[in-house]
Design a protein around this motif. Structure first.
Motif, PDB file in Angstrom:
ATOM      1  N   ILE A  84       5.679  11.739 -17.175  1.00  0.00           N
ATOM      2  CA  ILE A  84       5.579  10.317 -16.841  1.00  0.00           C
ATOM      3  C   ILE A  84       4.760  10.156 -15.570  1.00  0.00           C
ATOM      4  CG2 ILE A  84       6.863   8.234 -16.232  1.00  0.00           C
ATOM      5  CD1 ILE A  84       9.211   9.337 -17.836  1.00  0.00           C
ATOM      6  N   LYS A  85       3.714   9.343 -15.664  1.00  0.00           N
ATOM      7  CA  LYS A  85       2.870   9.129 -14.499  1.00  0.00           C
ATOM      8  C   LYS A  85       3.584   8.254 -13.471  1.00  0.00           C
ATOM      9  CE  LYS A  85      -1.505   9.432 -16.996  1.00  0.00           C
ATOM     10  NZ  LYS A  85      -2.743   8.717 -17.392  1.00  0.00           N
ATOM     11  N   ARG A  86       3.401   8.615 -12.231  1.00  0.00           N
ATOM     12  CA  ARG A  86       4.004   7.850 -11.161  1.00  0.00           C
ATOM     13  C   ARG A  86       3.248   6.540 -10.986  1.00  0.00           C
ATOM     14  NH1 ARG A  86       4.251   9.555  -4.897  1.00  0.00           N
ATOM     15  NH2 ARG A  86       5.730   7.998  -4.196  1.00  0.00           N
ATOM     16  N   GLN A  87       3.962   5.426 -10.929  1.00  0.00           N
ATOM     17  CA  GLN A  87       3.345   4.113 -10.821  1.00  0.00           C
ATOM     18  C   GLN A  87       3.976   3.312  -9.695  1.00  0.00           C
ATOM     19  OE1 GLN A  87       3.877   2.472 -14.742  1.00  0.00           O
ATOM     20  NE2 GLN A  87       1.984   3.394 -15.510  1.00  0.00           N
ATOM     21  N   ARG A  88       3.187   2.422  -9.142  1.00  0.00           N
ATOM     22  CA  ARG A  88       3.683   1.556  -8.086  1.00  0.00           C
ATOM     23  C   ARG A  88       4.443   0.383  -8.709  1.00  0.00           C
ATOM     24  NH1 ARG A  88       1.488   0.613  -2.912  1.00  0.00           N
ATOM     25  NH2 ARG A  88      -0.372   1.781  -3.520  1.00  0.00           N
ATOM     26  N   SER A  89       5.593   0.079  -8.173  1.00  0.00           N
ATOM     27  CA  SER A  89       6.379  -1.042  -8.671  1.00  0.00           C
ATOM     28  C   SER A  89       5.690  -2.361  -8.334  1.00  0.00           C
ATOM     29  CB  SER A  89       7.784  -1.025  -8.056  1.00  0.00           C
ATOM     30  OG  SER A  89       8.478  -2.224  -8.364  1.00  0.00           O
ATOM     31  N   SER A  90       5.726  -3.279  -9.283  1.00  0.00           N
ATOM     32  CA  SER A  90       5.120  -4.597  -9.055  1.00  0.00           C
ATOM     33  C   SER A  90       5.891  -5.402  -8.009  1.00  0.00           C
ATOM     34  CB  SER A  90       5.078  -5.375 -10.379  1.00  0.00           C
ATOM     35  OG  SER A  90       6.401  -5.536 -10.901  1.00  0.00           O
ATOM     36  N   LEU A  91       7.102  -4.955  -7.689  1.00  0.00           N
ATOM     37  CA  LEU A  91       7.916  -5.661  -6.701  1.00  0.00           C
ATOM     38  C   LEU A  91       7.522  -5.288  -5.273  1.00  0.00           C
ATOM     39  CD1 LEU A  91      11.431  -5.269  -8.384  1.00  0.00           C
ATOM     40  CD2 LEU A  91       9.890  -7.234  -8.508  1.00  0.00           C
ATOM     41  N   HIS A  92       6.788  -4.189  -5.117  1.00  0.00           N
ATOM     42  CA  HIS A  92       6.412  -3.725  -3.790  1.00  0.00           C
ATOM     43  C   HIS A  92       5.049  -4.267  -3.388  1.00  0.00           C
ATOM     44  CE1 HIS A  92       9.231  -0.001  -4.363  1.00  0.00           C
ATOM     45  NE2 HIS A  92       9.877  -1.141  -4.267  1.00  0.00           N
ATOM     46  N   LEU A  93       4.784  -4.231  -2.105  1.00  0.00           N
ATOM     47  CA  LEU A  93       3.503  -4.698  -1.601  1.00  0.00           C
ATOM     48  C   LEU A  93       2.373  -3.786  -2.074  1.00  0.00           C
ATOM     49  CD1 LEU A  93       4.481  -5.556   2.086  1.00  0.00           C
ATOM     50  CD2 LEU A  93       3.849  -7.190   0.303  1.00  0.00           C
ATOM     51  N   SER A  94       1.272  -4.389  -2.457  1.00  0.00           N
ATOM     52  CA  SER A  94       0.099  -3.621  -2.855  1.00  0.00           C
ATOM     53  C   SER A  94      -0.799  -3.398  -1.645  1.00  0.00           C
ATOM     54  CB  SER A  94      -0.677  -4.375  -3.943  1.00  0.00           C
ATOM     55  OG  SER A  94      -1.212  -5.583  -3.409  1.00  0.00           O
ATOM     56  N   GLU A 113      -2.416  -6.609  -0.576  1.00  0.00           N
ATOM     57  CA  GLU A 113      -1.518  -7.483   0.188  1.00  0.00           C
ATOM     58  C   GLU A 113      -1.355  -6.981   1.625  1.00  0.00           C
ATOM     59  OE1 GLU A 113       1.324  -9.156  -3.434  1.00  0.00           O
ATOM     60  OE2 GLU A 113       1.737  -7.203  -2.526  1.00  0.00           O
ATOM     61  N   ARG A 114      -1.309  -5.684   1.784  1.00  0.00           N
ATOM     62  CA  ARG A 114      -1.210  -5.124   3.134  1.00  0.00           C
ATOM     63  C   ARG A 114      -2.492  -5.391   3.931  1.00  0.00           C
ATOM     64  NH1 ARG A 114       2.128  -1.027   0.342  1.00  0.00           N
ATOM     65  NH2 ARG A 114       4.179  -1.101   1.348  1.00  0.00           N
ATOM     66  N   GLU A 115      -3.633  -5.348   3.265  1.00  0.00           N
ATOM     67  CA  GLU A 115      -4.884  -5.669   3.945  1.00  0.00           C
ATOM     68  C   GLU A 115      -4.914  -7.131   4.366  1.00  0.00           C
ATOM     69  OE1 GLU A 115      -7.715  -4.443   1.054  1.00  0.00           O
ATOM     70  OE2 GLU A 115      -7.881  -2.403   1.858  1.00  0.00           O
ATOM     71  N   GLU A 116      -4.347  -7.997   3.555  1.00  0.00           N
ATOM     72  CA  GLU A 116      -4.271  -9.418   3.905  1.00  0.00           C
ATOM     73  C   GLU A 116      -3.366  -9.616   5.119  1.00  0.00           C
ATOM     74  OE1 GLU A 116      -4.847 -13.445   3.984  1.00  0.00           O
ATOM     75  OE2 GLU A 116      -5.956 -11.911   2.866  1.00  0.00           O
ATOM     76  N   LEU A 156       4.034 -15.324  10.821  1.00  0.00           N
ATOM     77  CA  LEU A 156       4.575 -14.559   9.702  1.00  0.00           C
ATOM     78  C   LEU A 156       4.777 -15.430   8.466  1.00  0.00           C
ATOM     79  CD1 LEU A 156       7.181 -12.204  11.442  1.00  0.00           C
ATOM     80  CD2 LEU A 156       4.782 -11.791  10.931  1.00  0.00           C
ATOM     81  N   ARG A 157       5.167 -16.681   8.701  1.00  0.00           N
ATOM     82  CA  ARG A 157       5.393 -17.582   7.563  1.00  0.00           C
ATOM     83  C   ARG A 157       4.076 -17.899   6.836  1.00  0.00           C
ATOM     84  NH1 ARG A 157      10.310 -19.489   6.830  1.00  0.00           N
ATOM     85  NH2 ARG A 157      11.848 -19.303   8.514  1.00  0.00           N
ATOM     86  N   MET A 158       3.014 -18.064   7.600  1.00  0.00           N
ATOM     87  CA  MET A 158       1.709 -18.323   6.984  1.00  0.00           C
ATOM     88  C   MET A 158       1.225 -17.103   6.198  1.00  0.00           C
ATOM     89  SD  MET A 158      -0.324 -20.407   9.985  1.00  0.00           S
ATOM     90  CE  MET A 158      -1.817 -20.458   8.977  1.00  0.00           C
ATOM     91  N   ILE A 159       1.454 -15.923   6.766  1.00  0.00           N
ATOM     92  CA  ILE A 159       1.058 -14.690   6.071  1.00  0.00           C
ATOM     93  C   ILE A 159       1.850 -14.536   4.780  1.00  0.00           C
ATOM     94  CG2 ILE A 159       0.977 -12.180   6.220  1.00  0.00           C
ATOM     95  CD1 ILE A 159       0.701 -12.480   9.264  1.00  0.00           C
ATOM     96  N   ALA A 160       3.166 -14.777   4.865  1.00  0.00           N
ATOM     97  CA  ALA A 160       4.032 -14.641   3.691  1.00  0.00           C
ATOM     98  C   ALA A 160       3.607 -15.603   2.582  1.00  0.00           C
ATOM     99  CB  ALA A 160       5.486 -14.890   4.088  1.00  0.00           C
ATOM    100  N   LYS A 161       3.235 -16.808   2.974  1.00  0.00           N
ATOM    101  CA  LYS A 161       2.813 -17.810   1.989  1.00  0.00           C
ATOM    102  C   LYS A 161       1.508 -17.397   1.318  1.00  0.00           C
ATOM    103  CE  LYS A 161       2.120 -22.788   1.444  1.00  0.00           C
ATOM    104  NZ  LYS A 161       2.081 -24.104   2.144  1.00  0.00           N
ATOM    105  N   SER A 162       0.599 -16.791   2.082  1.00  0.00           N
ATOM    106  CA  SER A 162      -0.706 -16.420   1.532  1.00  0.00           C
ATOM    107  C   SER A 162      -0.606 -15.299   0.496  1.00  0.00           C
ATOM    108  CB  SER A 162      -1.645 -15.994   2.663  1.00  0.00           C
ATOM    109  OG  SER A 162      -1.201 -14.779   3.258  1.00  0.00           O
ATOM    110  N   ILE A 163       0.415 -14.450   0.619  1.00  0.00           N
ATOM    111  CA  ILE A 163       0.570 -13.355  -0.357  1.00  0.00           C
ATOM    112  C   ILE A 163       1.768 -13.582  -1.275  1.00  0.00           C
ATOM    113  CG2 ILE A 163      -0.525 -11.659   1.159  1.00  0.00           C
ATOM    114  CD1 ILE A 163       2.252 -10.602   1.848  1.00  0.00           C
ATOM    115  N   ASN A 164       2.356 -14.780  -1.168  1.00  0.00           N
ATOM    116  CA  ASN A 164       3.477 -15.172  -2.053  1.00  0.00           C
ATOM    117  C   ASN A 164       4.662 -14.218  -1.933  1.00  0.00           C
ATOM    118  OD1 ASN A 164       4.689 -16.901  -3.922  1.00  0.00           O
ATOM    119  ND2 ASN A 164       4.020 -15.656  -5.662  1.00  0.00           N
ATOM    120  N   LYS A 165       5.012 -13.890  -0.687  1.00  0.00           N
ATOM    121  CA  LYS A 165       6.170 -13.050  -0.413  1.00  0.00           C
ATOM    122  C   LYS A 165       7.085 -13.760   0.581  1.00  0.00           C
ATOM    123  CE  LYS A 165       4.810  -9.396  -2.782  1.00  0.00           C
ATOM    124  NZ  LYS A 165       5.536  -8.892  -3.969  1.00  0.00           N
ATOM    125  N   ALA A 166       8.317 -13.269   0.685  1.00  0.00           N
ATOM    126  CA  ALA A 166       9.265 -13.849   1.633  1.00  0.00           C
ATOM    127  C   ALA A 166       8.878 -13.456   3.061  1.00  0.00           C
ATOM    128  CB  ALA A 166      10.677 -13.372   1.320  1.00  0.00           C
TER     129      ALA A 166
END
Length: 328
Positions: free
Chosen positions: A54-64, A67-70, A81-91
């Motif tokens: 089974i190939k190791r895959q990144r979970s879609s729930l984790h930051l890509s 998103e980290r570059e953003e 932090l709130r503006m950053i969270a809104k831009s990547i659709n995370k809490a």
């Protein structure tokens, strides 16, 4: 005629090899579908003992990484932090924890944070035999007594009913023998198995086993216009096996009872479908609207037939025999 040279396979072709192997196809059938040789297919499968890793895959729930570059760019622009969270659709709490565990606002770097997250991510669960030395020794001992993995798994449950640490499935034993990269059971123990196939074919659920036809449409869903034989162009078919591994597909038109015989090279779904497609293209589209078949696995690739010919395929219910399918 010169033999085909061995070849290297693309990742897509390797995935197709594993898919066909898991569905129950043999080496020669897989090789033929990929215009290759059986030894080339064997080379791909034997690296893991016939069991796909089974190939190791990144979970879609984790930051890509994107998103980290953003996050990194936004921090450089002094965004909250709130503006950053809104831009990547995370809490906001997700962003806050991400920054805190990777150097803080002043030292956050996207690539470094992504690499750290990948390295710290949970690995696949370790094999139970590698975690339990006592269990491993018991399994090795019983294998040397020529007990099958199924017998060993059953014996362990009976012998140690209240100790789940000493329970293991027979499939885990097989995989540990055939996948030597696990480093659990020595390869020499393979000689104690009663049957010694060179490759292990993992036992799977019914939907992946040989004989199962995916996404079939039952004969019970066939339109009434087909049932009453009022309109021509609806066919029923079957595959007949003759002597010396010869095969003929029989096609009967429901209204006129006109019969066509189509010679095929083998009962492989790839050969049967290819010949049925070629035959269908020789008939006017008005005279070939549907095909009803029994549950024979030679029509496992029925979706390819429909895509190439625009002819709907229906399958008889299991209670119908092959003979009844032709005269229904």
């Amino acid at each position: 005629m010169a033999n085909k040279p061995r070849r290297y396979f693309s990742e897509h072709e390797k995935d197709e090899i594993w898919r066909m192997w898991k569905s129950g196809e043999g080496l020669s059938t897989i090789a033929k579908s990929l215009n290759s040789l059986s030894p080339s297919i064997y080379d791909v499968l034997s690296r893991n003992g016939g069991v796909k890793q089974i190939k190791r895959q990144r979970s879609s729930l984790h930051l890509s990484l994107a998103e980290r570059e953003e996050i990194s760019r936004s921090l450089a622009q002094n965004k909250s932090l709130r503006m950053i969270a809104k831009s990547i659709n995370k809490a906001p709490s997700t962003v806050s924890r991400e920054i805190a565990r990777n150097g803080g606002i002043d030292n956050y770097r996207a690539c470094k944070a992504d690499k750290k997250a990948w390295e710290c991510a949970k690995r696949p669960k370790q094999c139970k035999l590698s975690l339990e030395p006592a269990l491993r020794e018991l399994v090795a001992l019983k294998l040397k007594e020529f007990r099958s993995p199924e017998q060993i798994a059953g014996w362990l449950k009976l012998q140690y009913p209240n100790n789940e640490n000493l329970h293991v499935s027979h499939e885990t034993i097989y995989k540990s023998l055939y996948i030597q990269t696990r480093g659990v059971l020595k390869k020499e123990l393979l000689k104690y198995l009663r049957s010694k196939p060179r490759l292990r074919r993992t036992k799977t659920k019914v939907k992946n086993q040989r004989g199962y036809i995916q996404d079939l449409v039952s004969i019970s869903e066939r339109p009434a216009s087909i049932e009453d034989r009022a309109i021509p162009g609806h066919w029923e078919g079957d595959l007949i096996e003759g002597t010396h591994a010869s095969y003929i597909a029989t096609l009967v038109e429901r209204q006129t009872r006109y019969v066509c015989l189509v010679k095929v090279d083998s009962n492989s779904t790839y050969d049967v479908i290819a010949q049925l497609i070629s035959h269908a293209k020789t008939l006017p589209s008005d005279l070939y609207k549907s095909l009803t078949w029994d549950r024979g696995t030679e029509l496992r690739a029925h979706k390819k037939f429909t895509q190439e010919t625009d002819v709907n395929v229906y399958f008889c219910d299991r209670c119908f025999s092959r003979q009844l399918a032709l005269i229904s």
